[in-house]
Design a protein around this motif. Structure first.
Motif, PDB file in Angstrom:
ATOM      1  N   ALA A 254       0.915  -1.228   0.092  1.00  0.00           N
ATOM      2  CA  ALA A 254       0.259   0.045  -0.043  1.00  0.00           C
ATOM      3  C   ALA A 254       0.903   1.305   0.039  1.00  0.00           C
ATOM      4  O   ALA A 254       0.685   1.971  -0.770  1.00  0.00           O
ATOM      5  N   PHE A 255       1.870   1.100   1.002  1.00  0.00           N
ATOM      6  CA  PHE A 255       2.947   2.376   1.016  1.00  0.00           C
ATOM      7  C   PHE A 255       3.396   2.422  -0.259  1.00  0.00           C
ATOM      8  O   PHE A 255       3.653   3.674  -0.894  1.00  0.00           O
ATOM      9  N   ARG A 256       3.823   1.320  -1.011  1.00  0.00           N
ATOM     10  CA  ARG A 256       4.792   1.715  -2.412  1.00  0.00           C
ATOM     11  C   ARG A 256       3.692   2.135  -3.295  1.00  0.00           C
ATOM     12  O   ARG A 256       4.124   2.819  -4.413  1.00  0.00           O
ATOM     13  N   PHE A 257       2.510   1.519  -3.383  1.00  0.00           N
ATOM     14  CA  PHE A 257       1.394   1.805  -4.558  1.00  0.00           C
ATOM     15  C   PHE A 257       1.244   3.435  -4.512  1.00  0.00           C
ATOM     16  O   PHE A 257       1.277   4.099  -5.211  1.00  0.00           O
ATOM     17  N   ASN A 258       1.088   3.969  -3.132  1.00  0.00           N
ATOM     18  CA  ASN A 258       1.008   5.335  -3.040  1.00  0.00           C
ATOM     19  C   ASN A 258       2.222   6.192  -3.303  1.00  0.00           C
ATOM     20  O   ASN A 258       1.994   7.441  -4.054  1.00  0.00           O
ATOM     21  N   LEU A 259       3.400   5.699  -3.147  1.00  0.00           N
ATOM     22  CA  LEU A 259       4.597   6.205  -3.617  1.00  0.00           C
ATOM     23  C   LEU A 259       4.732   6.442  -5.010  1.00  0.00           C
ATOM     24  O   LEU A 259       5.021   7.228  -5.713  1.00  0.00           O
ATOM     25  N   ASN A 260       4.213   5.418  -5.863  1.00  0.00           N
ATOM     26  CA  ASN A 260       4.404   5.271  -7.285  1.00  0.00           C
ATOM     27  C   ASN A 260       3.498   6.107  -7.630  1.00  0.00           C
ATOM     28  O   ASN A 260       3.680   7.027  -8.913  1.00  0.00           O
ATOM     29  N   ALA A 261       2.267   6.396  -7.105  1.00  0.00           N
ATOM     30  CA  ALA A 261       1.215   7.352  -7.561  1.00  0.00           C
ATOM     31  C   ALA A 261       1.602   8.600  -7.618  1.00  0.00           C
ATOM     32  O   ALA A 261       1.539   9.482  -8.533  1.00  0.00           O
ATOM     33  N   LEU A 262       2.236   9.011  -6.416  1.00  0.00           N
ATOM     34  CA  LEU A 262       2.761  10.474  -6.242  1.00  0.00           C
ATOM     35  C   LEU A 262       4.346  10.672  -7.321  1.00  0.00           C
ATOM     36  O   LEU A 262       3.883  11.604  -7.757  1.00  0.00           O
ATOM     37  N   GLY A 263       4.762   9.726  -7.618  1.00  0.00           N
ATOM     38  CA  GLY A 263       5.848   9.692  -8.514  1.00  0.00           C
ATOM     39  C   GLY A 263       5.111   9.964  -9.860  1.00  0.00           C
ATOM     40  O   GLY A 263       5.760  10.970 -10.762  1.00  0.00           O
ATOM     41  N   SER A 264       4.098   9.330 -10.222  1.00  0.00           N
ATOM     42  CA  SER A 264       3.574   9.532 -11.547  1.00  0.00           C
ATOM     43  C   SER A 264       3.082  11.209 -11.492  1.00  0.00           C
ATOM     44  O   SER A 264       3.022  11.707 -12.699  1.00  0.00           O
ATOM     45  N   LEU A 265       2.719  11.566 -10.367  1.00  0.00           N
ATOM     46  CA  LEU A 265       2.140  12.819 -10.214  1.00  0.00           C
ATOM     47  C   LEU A 265       3.024  14.010 -11.050  1.00  0.00           C
ATOM     48  O   LEU A 265       3.029  14.828 -11.748  1.00  0.00           O
ATOM     49  N   THR A 266       4.371  13.866 -10.568  1.00  0.00           N
ATOM     50  CA  THR A 266       5.596  14.573 -11.178  1.00  0.00           C
ATOM     51  C   THR A 266       5.602  14.404 -12.462  1.00  0.00           C
ATOM     52  O   THR A 266       5.660  15.390 -13.328  1.00  0.00           O
ATOM     53  N   LEU A 267       5.131  13.452 -12.993  1.00  0.00           N
ATOM     54  CA  LEU A 267       5.602  13.081 -14.583  1.00  0.00           C
ATOM     55  C   LEU A 267       4.396  14.044 -15.132  1.00  0.00           C
ATOM     56  O   LEU A 267       4.613  14.260 -16.154  1.00  0.00           O
ATOM     57  N   LEU A 268       3.308  13.653 -14.593  1.00  0.00           N
ATOM     58  CA  LEU A 268       2.208  14.232 -15.080  1.00  0.00           C
ATOM     59  C   LEU A 268       2.014  15.599 -15.137  1.00  0.00           C
ATOM     60  O   LEU A 268       1.755  16.404 -16.306  1.00  0.00           O
ATOM     61  N   VAL A 269       2.563  16.545 -14.036  1.00  0.00           N
ATOM     62  CA  VAL A 269       2.935  17.819 -14.255  1.00  0.00           C
ATOM     63  C   VAL A 269       3.970  18.057 -15.393  1.00  0.00           C
ATOM     64  O   VAL A 269       3.869  18.917 -16.003  1.00  0.00           O
ATOM     65  N   GLY A 270       4.843  17.167 -15.337  1.00  0.00           N
ATOM     66  CA  GLY A 270       5.855  17.470 -16.481  1.00  0.00           C
ATOM     67  C   GLY A 270       5.290  17.340 -17.717  1.00  0.00           C
ATOM     68  O   GLY A 270       5.758  17.976 -18.963  1.00  0.00           O
ATOM     69  N   MET A 271       4.160  16.298 -17.910  1.00  0.00           N
ATOM     70  CA  MET A 271       3.492  16.274 -19.255  1.00  0.00           C
ATOM     71  C   MET A 271       2.852  17.620 -19.621  1.00  0.00           C
ATOM     72  O   MET A 271       2.726  17.943 -20.813  1.00  0.00           O
ATOM     73  N   PHE A 272       2.194  18.166 -18.795  1.00  0.00           N
ATOM     74  CA  PHE A 272       1.538  19.519 -18.901  1.00  0.00           C
ATOM     75  C   PHE A 272       2.443  20.546 -19.383  1.00  0.00           C
ATOM     76  O   PHE A 272       2.236  21.424 -20.561  1.00  0.00           O
ATOM     77  N   LEU A 273       3.860  20.370 -18.946  1.00  0.00           N
ATOM     78  CA  LEU A 273       4.800  21.267 -19.332  1.00  0.00           C
ATOM     79  C   LEU A 273       5.326  21.054 -20.952  1.00  0.00           C
ATOM     80  O   LEU A 273       5.402  21.925 -21.565  1.00  0.00           O
ATOM     81  N   VAL A 274       5.221  19.810 -21.119  1.00  0.00           N
ATOM     82  CA  VAL A 274       5.633  19.450 -22.830  1.00  0.00           C
ATOM     83  C   VAL A 274       4.350  19.890 -23.708  1.00  0.00           C
ATOM     84  O   VAL A 274       4.624  20.517 -24.661  1.00  0.00           O
ATOM     85  N   ALA A 275       3.094  19.641 -23.182  1.00  0.00           N
ATOM     86  CA  ALA A 275       1.995  20.038 -23.914  1.00  0.00           C
ATOM     87  C   ALA A 275       1.807  21.547 -24.195  1.00  0.00           C
ATOM     88  O   ALA A 275       1.677  22.225 -25.218  1.00  0.00           O
ATOM     89  N   ASN A 276       2.312  22.138 -23.053  1.00  0.00           N
ATOM     90  CA  ASN A 276       2.552  23.878 -23.066  1.00  0.00           C
ATOM     91  C   ASN A 276       3.509  24.129 -24.019  1.00  0.00           C
ATOM     92  O   ASN A 276       3.092  25.060 -24.886  1.00  0.00           O
ATOM     93  N   ALA A 277       4.599  23.526 -24.001  1.00  0.00           N
ATOM     94  CA  ALA A 277       5.606  23.965 -24.875  1.00  0.00           C
ATOM     95  C   ALA A 277       5.340  23.787 -26.294  1.00  0.00           C
ATOM     96  O   ALA A 277       5.475  24.615 -27.207  1.00  0.00           O
ATOM     97  N   VAL A 278       4.815  22.522 -26.797  1.00  0.00           N
ATOM     98  CA  VAL A 278       4.384  22.211 -28.123  1.00  0.00           C
ATOM     99  C   VAL A 278       3.359  23.059 -28.502  1.00  0.00           C
ATOM    100  O   VAL A 278       3.193  23.867 -29.808  1.00  0.00           O
ATOM    101  N   SER A 279       2.377  23.565 -27.718  1.00  0.00           N
ATOM    102  CA  SER A 279       1.277  24.413 -27.935  1.00  0.00           C
ATOM    103  C   SER A 279       1.583  25.635 -28.260  1.00  0.00           C
ATOM    104  O   SER A 279       1.380  26.507 -29.123  1.00  0.00           O
ATOM    105  N   ILE A 280       2.782  26.192 -27.604  1.00  0.00           N
ATOM    106  CA  ILE A 280       3.089  27.468 -27.917  1.00  0.00           C
ATOM    107  C   ILE A 280       3.816  27.526 -29.167  1.00  0.00           C
ATOM    108  O   ILE A 280       3.711  28.488 -30.119  1.00  0.00           O
ATOM    109  N   SER A 281       4.451  26.291 -29.518  1.00  0.00           N
ATOM    110  CA  SER A 281       5.141  26.326 -30.609  1.00  0.00           C
ATOM    111  C   SER A 281       4.132  26.353 -31.837  1.00  0.00           C
ATOM    112  O   SER A 281       4.251  27.003 -32.774  1.00  0.00           O
ATOM    113  N   VAL A 282       3.051  25.753 -31.744  1.00  0.00           N
ATOM    114  CA  VAL A 282       1.845  25.780 -32.728  1.00  0.00           C
ATOM    115  C   VAL A 282       1.419  26.963 -32.855  1.00  0.00           C
ATOM    116  O   VAL A 282       1.154  27.621 -34.046  1.00  0.00           O
TER     117      VAL A 282
END
Lengths: 854, 358
Positions: A254-282
């Motif tokens: 349970a502890f590890r599962f939650n840790l993974n979820a939080l780790g994914s959160l950082t990547l999710l936020v990173g995804m928004f950044l990529v979307a943002n960059a490409v969107s600006i590019s467009v």
């Protein structure tokens, strides 16, 4: 017609080279996300691998392991003698001791029938086997792995002091072992002894902890298994040798599962950044896209070009992230193993596993996320009509029309999230709880353009009034770049929302635990076997310690507590506990979930032979007060009524608690895990401890904590557990703030001409800088406004769905307002600061040069 | 028809079953065939000469040792025609279902090897590389206690003794089975049981032990405790068991023991005697003893750690002037250099040290 590489060069590489910062920020965003995911992945893999290694080194070639709810009585081995015709079996005593040389290190003691154990486990002596043989027979012989012996300055013939079972034992080092086979267990912190010696050490004559069965080649595995099962006396179970690892893994999952979820959160936020960059590019390349389209460049190629941009950003970010992850993973591993040993398994030894696997996986996830994030703006790019795009503002028209559709989708996502939050866990995982979180994130993303527009409209008046021209400008900038600001705001709102939600969750759990600790920890002293450097309980105490303590002047009452880890038939871990219900009936201290009087419940359970179960147990096994439990005991299966469910935050496995008298009658296990001591009125706890320790000197080796120390320790462990959580939140917020900076840098670059014009018509550099800072502030405010309801939703899901489903705990919500405000203010300040550089960039535009560009 | 006649003849010719209680002071059977918890060291030793229906000769040794709570066992099998000698060894702690020796009756087990006795009938089970042996042994003679008062002195020290009981002749029948093939066996066996504090006098380099069964129905047990220079110590001794009547102790000063051959082990380089001439003039006994196979050496790394030679031998000679033949088992210890058996490094605690082979 231009080829893909030409188009890519024109639309992506060229601008990137001119304004590297615009590329660097999303790359950093992906890098931090990948680093976090890789580091957590490695920490988690290390935990699993360490459990597997530990179990495998002890199990050796074992095909089956026989265990018992109260150990395996040696007498039961008679029933296994048929095994000699089809293979072999070897009993072993296992336990943990503290090295008594002041190092406080733990060592796993393995007591075996040395002559027969070679059938199961490999041991390689590095010292003279003849000398070892003679010493082995002396009854106090111990064999140590060479590195361990070296670390403790022990050579063959030296004396090793071990604190085990509440006493100090002195053994003689009979020989040294190569670090192979069973000597690799517990990372090489192993002491190999004669089985009888280990029984004496742990005070359990006539009992072993496991019997390993090895089949001869060609033996009929299923037939042997059947016969073994038929031969097992009540209370004994047959399990695969990997069970120990699986159980340990299950305890922390349970502890590890939650840790993974939080780790994914950082990547999710990173995804928004990529979307943002490409969107600006467009957006920025709109005229070029239209031109390319009009000269015949296909939609597929344009789509490909922007996907490629995402991929390029992803690849660079991934490479950087993997390097960073390697550094970060050390810290993550330290933090994770601190939690695993502090909260779940005090004896676990977590070694670092290979980084390559988790790094590759995080890299793949990072690349996919980057490409996925680029897909949306890329799809927007190919919708550009050659003619229309040459007119300014047309894309914003498209966007406005889609706002209604987005809002409807967001409402649907929220409704689906609400439905998911009501669903039960899947195999003890809060899968739907996390799905609900994801749906809230989606709704947030869908709603953000509308939010940005609403914020802009609401802010235009006040901004103009408060800040004059720069305020009006800021509002126009903000609303004018709807798409990129929406994405940046979403990312920040998501990160901030999660952070606020975690602050609420952690504070709620902490407060709940604190209140629980106050109401349950009523005794003045806790006595247990020394645990050395470990937190938690290592080993147990002989029964006579209870009488010894009871006889000490200043002691009013003692409550012997017994806890034994168990695994049910489906491999689910739980704890069998017992305490003196008479003491419980006197002092209470076991708050019941239904609010009933714990004193009366304890008295009733004692007189009726009922059990009490902890809340996590009730939730996990679907048991309620009044139900009847089937308990496997050495005396056969007993059906016991559940007298009540009590709150317990000390253990998420779940505990079944029996009165000591009933426990003794059923399990023939007289040892105790710890003893709670109530001091006589007026007696000073510290003074009482000093006296007890002085009296015990030379007879028992004890570790005694006072009430205050224990409470402090509980909260210290708690805080350490959530240290990783806080680190991950900080990372997510950092990425999100980068996103704001990125959007503003893009604006500054894009609006060079506008800034030039403004400067030409008399705006000062200071005014422009202020306008950009105000835009940053507006973005942060909008994000905060969006984050608050999101945080409420996240916190609700964490507290009411994910937490109870993962850990089985009921948590009373607590809102730590000062900390929430501080966090929001900090993020706001960071975002405004993020506007400094783009502000300088905008203010530094040379009016003449900017206008001449056209 | 012939078989039934043969069986009947065997029944009629067999000597009367031995009395359950032997004339041994202080010892009672079957109680004293069982384990003696107060003795630090104890062993049960079976050796014998067997033949299959085709007359092919085999020798076997099955030994159960107990040293405190440590149980060891050796099983050796000599196939004379094939010139092979194979053995297997086991070591375990005393644990139910694994290794045990009952008190009050003979019931010793180590894994699935066992020796049990009831009403003068011993049942042996063991298996090794040559197959699974299952033998039934019927005692032809009563137990003999060696040494005055049933105490066999090994040295001058108070703890340098053992209780030593033999059944010098048992009729053996049974089979050895391997991979579905079963070979019937019949022959003659010897049983030794010894227990005591386990101390061997210092200065004893090893011993040579002989258990001889002669065709005239008599048996001889003889052991020489060797000093480092090979001379017999004063405590070397033996027992002669006549075809009928009471056994007689053998005083070493009436023994002439001469080695006629040597054999060097290719494994351990130990040089063992490999042939003997023994003369006991008071008994008018002259024997030549020769191994059926030169290599019957056991290197017991996995159990006792002792390297020794224990093998089936053939015997020719005269007793009272009349020619006799027979079979013997001979045990030779202390020839493999550092592998001096016994309890030369007595441990400090209460449990005993490495057990000797005899």
């Amino acid at each position: 017609m231009a080829g893909l590489s030409t188009v890519f060069r024109a639309l992506v590489l060229g601008p990137a080279r001119r304004h590297p910062l615009r590329v660097v920020l999303p790359v950093l965003g992906v890098a931090v996300g990948v680093a976090a995911v890789a580091a957590i992945g490695r920490a988690n893999a290390s935990v699993t691998e360490s459990f597997r290694d530990a179990a495998a080194s002890v199990a050796g070639r074992s095909d089956f392991v026989v265990r018992g709810i109260a150990g395996v009585p040696v007498a039961a081995l008679e029933r296994f003698s048929f095994l000699w015709d089809v293979g072999a079996f070897s009993p072993a005593v296992t336990g943990w001791a503290v090295v008594g040389d002041g190092s406080g290190e733990l060592v796993e003691v393995l007591g075996v029938d040395a002559g027969g154990d070679a059938a199961v486990r490999d041991v390689a002596l590095v010292s003279d086997p003849r000398a070892s043989r003679a010493r082995l027979l002396s009854g106090d012989a111990v064999f140590l792995p060479e590195p361990f012996a070296r670390r403790h300055g022990l050579a063959p013939g030296a004396e090793l002091s071990l604190l085990a079972g509440g006493r100090e034992h002195r053994l003689r080092v009979a020989g040294l072992l190569a670090l192979s086979g069973v000597a690799r267990a517990s990372g090489g912190d192993v002491a190999l002894t004669d089985l009888f010696t280990a029984q004496r050490l742990f005070g359990k004559p006539g009992v072993v902890d496991r019997v390993d069965v090895v089949l001869a080649t060609g033996a009929d595995r299923r037939a042997v298994r059947r016969r073994l099962l038929a031969a097992l006396p009540p209370g004994l179970t047959l399990e695969p040798p990997t069970r120990a690892a699986a159980t340990a893994d299950r305890m922390v999952r349970a502890f590890r599962f939650n840790l993974n979820a939080l780790g994914s959160l950082t990547l999710l936020v990173g995804m928004f950044l990529v979307a943002n960059a490409v969107s600006i590019s467009v957006l920025r390349r709109r005229p070029e896209i239209a031109t390319l389209r009009s000269i015949g460049t296909s939609r597929a190629m344009l789509f490909g070009v922007f996907l490629l941009e995402g991929l390029a950003v992803g690849a660079a970010g991934t490479a950087l992230g993997q390097a960073g992850g390697a550094l970060l993973s050390r810290a993550a591993l330290r933090a994770v193993s601190a939690t695993v040993t502090g909260v779940y398994l005090p004896t676990a030894k977590i070694g670092a596993s290979a980084f390559a696997g988790p790094a590759l996986l995080a890299g793949a996830v990072g690349l996919l996320a980057a490409v996925g994030a680029a897909a949306l703006p890329a799809a927007e790019a190919i919708r550009v009509e050659p003619a229309a795009a040459l007119r300014a503002g047309s894309i914003e028209v498209v966007r406005r029309r889609s706002l209604r559709g987005r809002t409807i989708a967001a409402v649907l996502a929220l409704a689906a999230g609400a439905a998911a939050s009501a669903a039960p866990p899947v195999r003890e995982f809060p899968v739907f709880g996390f799905a609900a979180v994801a749906l809230v994130v989606a709704a947030l993303a869908l709603l953000s353009p509308a939010l940005v527009r609403a914020a802009d409209r609401a802010a235009v008046g006040p901004l103009a009034r408060l800040f004059g021209e720069p305020g009006r400008l800021a509002s126009r900038f903000f609303g004018g770049s709807l798409a990129r600001n929406a994405i940046a705001v979403t990312a920040l709102a998501l990160a901030l929302g999660m952070t606020l939600a975690m602050i609420v969750t952690v504070a709620s759990i902490r407060e709940t635990v604190r209140v629980w600790v106050e109401s349950t920890l009523r005794s003045d002293l806790w006595v247990k076997s020394p645990a050395g450097k470990a937190t938690g309980v290592i080993g147990d105490l002989p029964e006579d310690v209870v009488d010894f303590l009871r006889r000490q002047p200043g002691v009013a009452a003692v409550d012997p507590f017994r806890a034994r880890d168990q695994v049910d038939a489906r491999g689910r871990p739980w704890t069998l506990g017992s305490g003196d219900f008479r003491v419980l009936a006197r002092i209470g201290g076991l708050p019941l979930t239904d609010g009933a009087d714990p004193r009366r419940a304890a008295e009733r359970a004692r007189s009726l032979g009922e059990v009490l179960v902890s809340e996590p147990y009730a939730r996990r096994f679907g048991i309620r007060a009044g139900d009847v439990l089937s308990l496997a005991t050495p005396r056969g299966t007993r059906r016991l009524a559940v007298g009540g469910v009590y709150r317990d935050y000390s253990n998420d496995r779940g505990t079944v608690l029996l009165d000591r008298a009933l426990y003794l009658a059923l399990f023939d296990d007289r040892r105790v895990t710890s003893v709670a001591v109530l001091a006589s009125p007026g007696a000073d706890a510290s003074e009482l401890r000093r006296r007890i320790l002085a009296k015990a000197n030379g007879r028992y080796a004890l570790s005694i904590a006072t009430n205050v120390e224990l409470r402090r320790q509980v909260l210290r462990i708690f805080d350490r557990t959530f240290a990783v959580t806080h680190a991950l939140e900080a990372i997510a917020v950092l990425i999100a703030v980068l996103g704001i900076a990125n959007a503003l840098v893009a604006s500054a670059i894009e609006r060079r001409r506008a800034f030039g014009l403004l400067r030409a018509v008399g705006a000062s550099a200071r005014q422009i800088r202020r306008a950009v800072l105000l835009e940053a502030g507006l973005a942060a405010l909008t994000a905060t406004a969006a984050a608050l309801p999101a945080a409420a939703a996240f916190a609700g899901l964490l507290l009411a769905v994910i937490n109870p489903q993962s850990f089985g705990w009921t948590v009373a919500p607590a809102i730590p307002a000062p900390r929430l405000i501080a966090a929001a203010a900090l993020v706001f300040a960071a975002s405004v600061l993020a506007g400094l550089y783009p502000g300088r960039l905008a203010a530094g535009v040379d009016p003449a040069a900017a206008l001449a560009e056209e | 028809m012939t078989a039934i006649l043969a069986a009947l003849a065997a029944l009629l010719l067999a000597p009367a079953a031995p009395a359950p209680t032997a004339p041994v002071p202080g010892l009672r059977f079957p109680r004293d065939h069982g384990s003696h918890a107060d003795a630090a060291v104890e062993w049960w030793y079976y050796t014998g000469h067997l033949a299959d229906p085709a007359g092919r000769a085999y020798g076997f040794q099955l030994t159960f040792f107990r040293a405190g709570t440590l149980h060891l066992a050796h099983f050796a099998w000599t196939d004379v025609a094939a010139k092979t000698f194979r053995y297997e060894e086991k070591t375990h702690l005393e644990l139910p279902g694994i290794a045990s020796a009952d008190a009050g009756r003979l019931r010793v087990r180590n894994e699935n090897w066992s020796a049990e006795e009831a009403d003068g009938v011993h049942r042996l089970r063991a298996n090794g590389p040559e197959g699974a042996l299952d033998l039934t042994l019927r005692a032809v003679k009563a137990p003999v206690a060696h040494g005055p008062g049933g105490v066999s002195k090994k040295g001058a020290g108070a703890a340098e003794y053992s209780h030593y009981v033999s059944i010098t002749r048992l009729d053996a029948s049974g089979a050895i089975a391997r991979g579905g093939k079963r070979v019937s066996l019949a022959g003659s066996a010897w049983f030794d049981h010894e227990w005591g504090p386990g101390a061997l006098p210092s200065g004893v380099a090893g011993w040579d032990w002989f258990g001889v069964q002669l065709s005239d129905g008599s048996e001889l047990m003889l052991y020489r405790l060797r000093e480092p220079d090979g001379r017999a110590t004063a405590f070397s001794s033996g027992t002669f068991v006549p075809p009928s009547g009471p056994p007689a102790p053998v005083a070493w000063n009436g023994v002439e023991l001469e080695e006629t051959k040597r054999w060097t082990s290719p494994r351990t380089q130990a040089a063992y005697p490999a042939g003997w001439r023994i003369a006991l003039s008071p008994l008018r006994l002259a024997l030549e003893i020769n191994p059926l196979l030169p290599d019957q050496e056991l290197v017991t790394e996995k159990s006792t750690g002792v390297t020794y030679w224990e093998g089936a031998c053939r015997v020719t000679g005269t007793r009272g002037g009349k020619p006799v033949t027979g079979g013997a088992y001979v045990e030779l210890t202390g020839y493999a250099g550092r592998d001096v058996p016994g309890f030369t490094a007595p441990p400090t605690s209460s449990s005993p040290g490495a057990p000797s082979s005899r």
